[in-house]
Write a protein that holds these residues in place. Structure first.
Motif, PDB file in Angstrom:
ATOM      1  N   LYS A 131       0.840  -1.190   0.000  1.00 48.03           N
ATOM      2  CA  LYS A 131       0.000   0.000   0.000  1.00 48.03           C
ATOM      3  C   LYS A 131       0.883   1.252   0.000  1.00 48.03           C
ATOM      4  CE  LYS A 131       0.968   1.566   4.137  1.00 48.03           C
ATOM      5  NZ  LYS A 131       1.580   2.893   4.275  1.00 48.03           N
ATOM      6  N   PRO A 132       0.387   2.398  -0.476  1.00 44.82           N
ATOM      7  CA  PRO A 132      -0.822   2.539  -1.277  1.00 44.82           C
ATOM      8  C   PRO A 132      -0.624   1.854  -2.624  1.00 44.82           C
ATOM      9  CG  PRO A 132       0.438   4.557  -1.400  1.00 44.82           C
ATOM     10  CD  PRO A 132       1.141   3.669  -0.404  1.00 44.82           C
ATOM     11  N   MET A 133      -1.699   1.446  -3.242  1.00 41.26           N
ATOM     12  CA  MET A 133      -1.590   0.656  -4.462  1.00 41.26           C
ATOM     13  C   MET A 133      -0.778   1.371  -5.534  1.00 41.26           C
ATOM     14  SD  MET A 133      -4.709  -0.999  -6.603  1.00 41.26           S
ATOM     15  CE  MET A 133      -4.461  -1.944  -8.104  1.00 41.26           C
ATOM     16  N   ALA A 134      -1.015   2.664  -5.701  1.00 39.15           N
ATOM     17  CA  ALA A 134      -0.300   3.455  -6.706  1.00 39.15           C
ATOM     18  C   ALA A 134      -0.549   4.929  -6.428  1.00 39.15           C
ATOM     19  CB  ALA A 134      -0.765   3.077  -8.111  1.00 39.15           C
ATOM     20  N   LYS A 135       0.033   5.795  -7.243  1.00 43.75           N
ATOM     21  CA  LYS A 135      -0.157   7.232  -7.048  1.00 43.75           C
ATOM     22  C   LYS A 135      -1.509   7.713  -7.543  1.00 43.75           C
ATOM     23  CE  LYS A 135       2.566  10.637  -7.792  1.00 43.75           C
ATOM     24  NZ  LYS A 135       3.489  11.568  -8.465  1.00 43.75           N
ATOM     25  N   THR A 136      -1.986   7.117  -8.630  1.00 45.01           N
ATOM     26  CA  THR A 136      -3.222   7.590  -9.246  1.00 45.01           C
ATOM     27  C   THR A 136      -4.195   6.444  -9.477  1.00 45.01           C
ATOM     28  OG1 THR A 136      -2.475   7.245 -11.528  1.00 45.01           O
ATOM     29  CG2 THR A 136      -1.859   9.348 -10.473  1.00 45.01           C
ATOM     30  N   ALA A 137      -5.459   6.811  -9.639  1.00 45.84           N
ATOM     31  CA  ALA A 137      -6.470   5.807  -9.937  1.00 45.84           C
ATOM     32  C   ALA A 137      -6.215   5.177 -11.303  1.00 45.84           C
ATOM     33  CB  ALA A 137      -7.858   6.449  -9.904  1.00 45.84           C
ATOM     34  N   GLU A 138      -5.706   5.957 -12.235  1.00 45.86           N
ATOM     35  CA  GLU A 138      -5.383   5.418 -13.556  1.00 45.86           C
ATOM     36  C   GLU A 138      -4.335   4.317 -13.457  1.00 45.86           C
ATOM     37  OE1 GLU A 138      -3.782   6.933 -17.962  1.00 45.86           O
ATOM     38  OE2 GLU A 138      -3.910   8.339 -16.274  1.00 45.86           O
ATOM     39  N   LEU A 338      -7.830   0.600  -5.339  1.00 47.25           N
ATOM     40  CA  LEU A 338      -8.344   1.627  -6.251  1.00 47.25           C
ATOM     41  C   LEU A 338      -9.338   2.542  -5.544  1.00 47.25           C
ATOM     42  CD1 LEU A 338      -8.966   2.952  -9.004  1.00 47.25           C
ATOM     43  CD2 LEU A 338     -10.521   1.026  -9.472  1.00 47.25           C
ATOM     44  N   LYS A 339     -10.242   1.966  -4.738  1.00 52.18           N
ATOM     45  CA  LYS A 339     -11.234   2.791  -4.035  1.00 52.18           C
ATOM     46  C   LYS A 339     -10.562   3.827  -3.149  1.00 52.18           C
ATOM     47  CE  LYS A 339     -14.878  -0.736  -4.002  1.00 52.18           C
ATOM     48  NZ  LYS A 339     -15.633  -1.712  -3.160  1.00 52.18           N
ATOM     49  N   ASP A 340      -9.496   3.426  -2.453  1.00 53.63           N
ATOM     50  CA  ASP A 340      -8.794   4.383  -1.604  1.00 53.63           C
ATOM     51  C   ASP A 340      -8.145   5.490  -2.422  1.00 53.63           C
ATOM     52  OD1 ASP A 340      -9.432   3.410   0.870  1.00 53.63           O
ATOM     53  OD2 ASP A 340      -7.527   2.421   1.250  1.00 53.63           O
ATOM     54  N   ILE A 341      -7.501   5.143  -3.525  1.00 53.64           N
ATOM     55  CA  ILE A 341      -6.794   6.154  -4.311  1.00 53.64           C
ATOM     56  C   ILE A 341      -7.770   7.114  -4.978  1.00 53.64           C
ATOM     57  CG2 ILE A 341      -5.199   6.537  -6.229  1.00 53.64           C
ATOM     58  CD1 ILE A 341      -3.943   5.507  -3.602  1.00 53.64           C
ATOM     59  N   LEU A 342      -8.933   6.653  -5.368  1.00 55.73           N
ATOM     60  CA  LEU A 342      -9.954   7.577  -5.892  1.00 55.73           C
ATOM     61  C   LEU A 342     -10.299   8.634  -4.847  1.00 55.73           C
ATOM     62  CD1 LEU A 342     -12.306   5.017  -7.691  1.00 55.73           C
ATOM     63  CD2 LEU A 342     -11.147   6.958  -8.798  1.00 55.73           C
ATOM     64  N   ILE A 343     -10.385   8.218  -3.583  1.00 55.65           N
ATOM     65  CA  ILE A 343     -10.689   9.164  -2.511  1.00 55.65           C
ATOM     66  C   ILE A 343      -9.484  10.046  -2.210  1.00 55.65           C
ATOM     67  CG2 ILE A 343     -11.426   9.389  -0.099  1.00 55.65           C
ATOM     68  CD1 ILE A 343     -12.766   6.599  -0.448  1.00 55.65           C
ATOM     69  N   VAL A 344      -8.276   9.469  -2.236  1.00 55.91           N
ATOM     70  CA  VAL A 344      -7.062  10.267  -2.015  1.00 55.91           C
ATOM     71  C   VAL A 344      -6.975  11.394  -3.045  1.00 55.91           C
ATOM     72  CG1 VAL A 344      -4.538  10.228  -2.139  1.00 55.91           C
ATOM     73  CG2 VAL A 344      -5.749   8.455  -0.861  1.00 55.91           C
ATOM     74  N   GLU A 345      -7.297  11.104  -4.283  1.00 55.73           N
ATOM     75  CA  GLU A 345      -7.267  12.148  -5.316  1.00 55.73           C
ATOM     76  C   GLU A 345      -8.235  13.277  -4.982  1.00 55.73           C
ATOM     77  OE1 GLU A 345      -5.824   9.772  -9.322  1.00 55.73           O
ATOM     78  OE2 GLU A 345      -7.976   9.929  -8.936  1.00 55.73           O
TER      79      GLU A 345
END
Length: 360
Positions: A131-138, A338-345
């Motif tokens: 974690k986190p999975m990646a920097k962006t949702a993309e 992905l759900k977390d990174i969408l919110i992080v953005e």
């Protein structure tokens, strides 16, 4: 900059699933453990994952991928890793031809997760991504797509969702044992003076929100069993000379349906570690809630959640290994990351707009 440049510079296991236990039941032993290769030999791999792999029942450390040749002799001596199972970032693709390796665990700076997780998937190896999975949702979606296209499993390293006391409060969210949840607090942070240089670089995915904030965010989601519908956030720093690119402290509020509010805080400048849930008929908390050991808490009815005692990383990796062996769904799939990174953005967007409330 030089340190950053050094980073940039299908399972072959056939087992009779009918003879193996279901995930989470560690009773029988497989005839062959899954071979794991760690990508990146920084603190987490060196001090936590590699030792934890010695305590697992269903997987074992078989390979390493590193851009630091000076580390190789020590790892080979300590863990008996063969020359043929040692890779660097340039030749990692050839891991596809190595039947000793079933799983690749990506433990690199956040901005490199997508690149190397995709390489692992394209090599036909199951992917565990820290974690986190990646920097962006993309980037998250690109990892999910690569794993799906190569028919390999993808697990995100949210160790807390494998931890016994955490699983208890996740169950309480479903059973409403203390009535409907009304509000909660999720704070995760530490006061850091010797922070890894890449964690201070925006390009590398540094900052408190990516590093510690996902604990608070994921904790708010798993302790309610719900997805937020709106978010607002602000950043602050007491050391602008150190945090000139990334957030030192992020405060964010998540709004859920049914009027539930989650007040969350994360920081590299404050020590805090609590998940506190208030319900209509009582309350409960974990403190610490995301420490590497000793997670404990208490409920308003007197129930005490004693520390579990088992190595968290070992439990996590055994759970993920069993999902592969039994060809069952993993506990924490890529979609969760992905759900977390969408919110992080959205958190970063809100903070850039002065704390504006944004719908999710």
């Amino acid at each position: 900059m030089d340190n950053r440049r050094t980073f940039i510079k299908k399972s072959g296991l056939f087992l009779a699933a009918s003879t193996l236990p279901f995930p989470g039941i560690l009773s029988a032993k497989p005839s062959k453990k899954l071979g794991v290769a760690l990508v990146g030999l920084g603190y987490y791999s060196t001090n936590l994952l590699a030792p934890a792999l010695q305590k697992t029942d269903y997987c074992e450390l078989k390979g390493i991928v590193t851009g630091s040749p000076e580390k190789i002799p020590k790892w080979q001596k300590q863990y008996g890793i063969k020359d043929a199972n040692v890779y660097n970032y340039e030749n990692m693709d050839s891991i596809a031809n190595n039947n000793d390796i079933d799983v690749v665990y990506v433990v690199l700076p956040n901005s490199l997760h997508a690149e190397y997780a995709i390489k692992a998937a394209n090599a036909g190896k199951h992917v565990w991504c820290e974690k986190p999975m990646a920097k962006t949702a993309e980037e998250c979606r690109s990892i999910i797509d690569a794993c799906r296209e190569n028919d390999v499993k993808l697990s995100i390293g949210y160790r807390m969702q494998h931890e016994a006391n955490t699983k208890t409060i996740m169950k309480w969210a479903k059973t409403k044992s203390f009535g409907a949840i009304e509000e909660l607090k999720a704070n995760a942070g530490f006061y850091g003076t010797n922070i890894s240089p890449w964690r201070l670089e925006q390009e590398m995915g540094g900052g408190a929100m990516y590093d510690m904030g996902v604990y608070s965010l994921n904790g708010a989601r798993y302790s309610t069993g719900m997805e937020p519908v709106a978010v607002s956030a602000t950043h602050s720093t007491k050391r602008p000379e150190m945090f000139d690119e990334v957030d030192e402290t992020t405060i964010f509020t998540l709004e859920f349906s049914e009027g539930i509010i989650a007040n969350c805080r994360t920081s590299f400048g404050e020590s805090m570690n609590i998940l506190d849930i208030n319900c209509a008929k009582g309350s409960y908390y974990l403190e610490p809630f995301q420490a590497y050991s000793g997670v404990k808490g208490k409920a308003s009815d007197g129930t005490v959640l004693e520390p579990f005692g088992k190595n968290q990383q070992a439990v996590q990796m055994d759970d993920d290994a069993l999902a592969i062996i039994n060809n069952q769904p993993v506990l924490v799939p890529g979609e969760e990351g992905l759900k977390d990174i969408l919110i992080v953005e959205k958190i970063f967007e809100s903070a850039s707009k002065g704390g504006q409330r944004l719908s999710l």
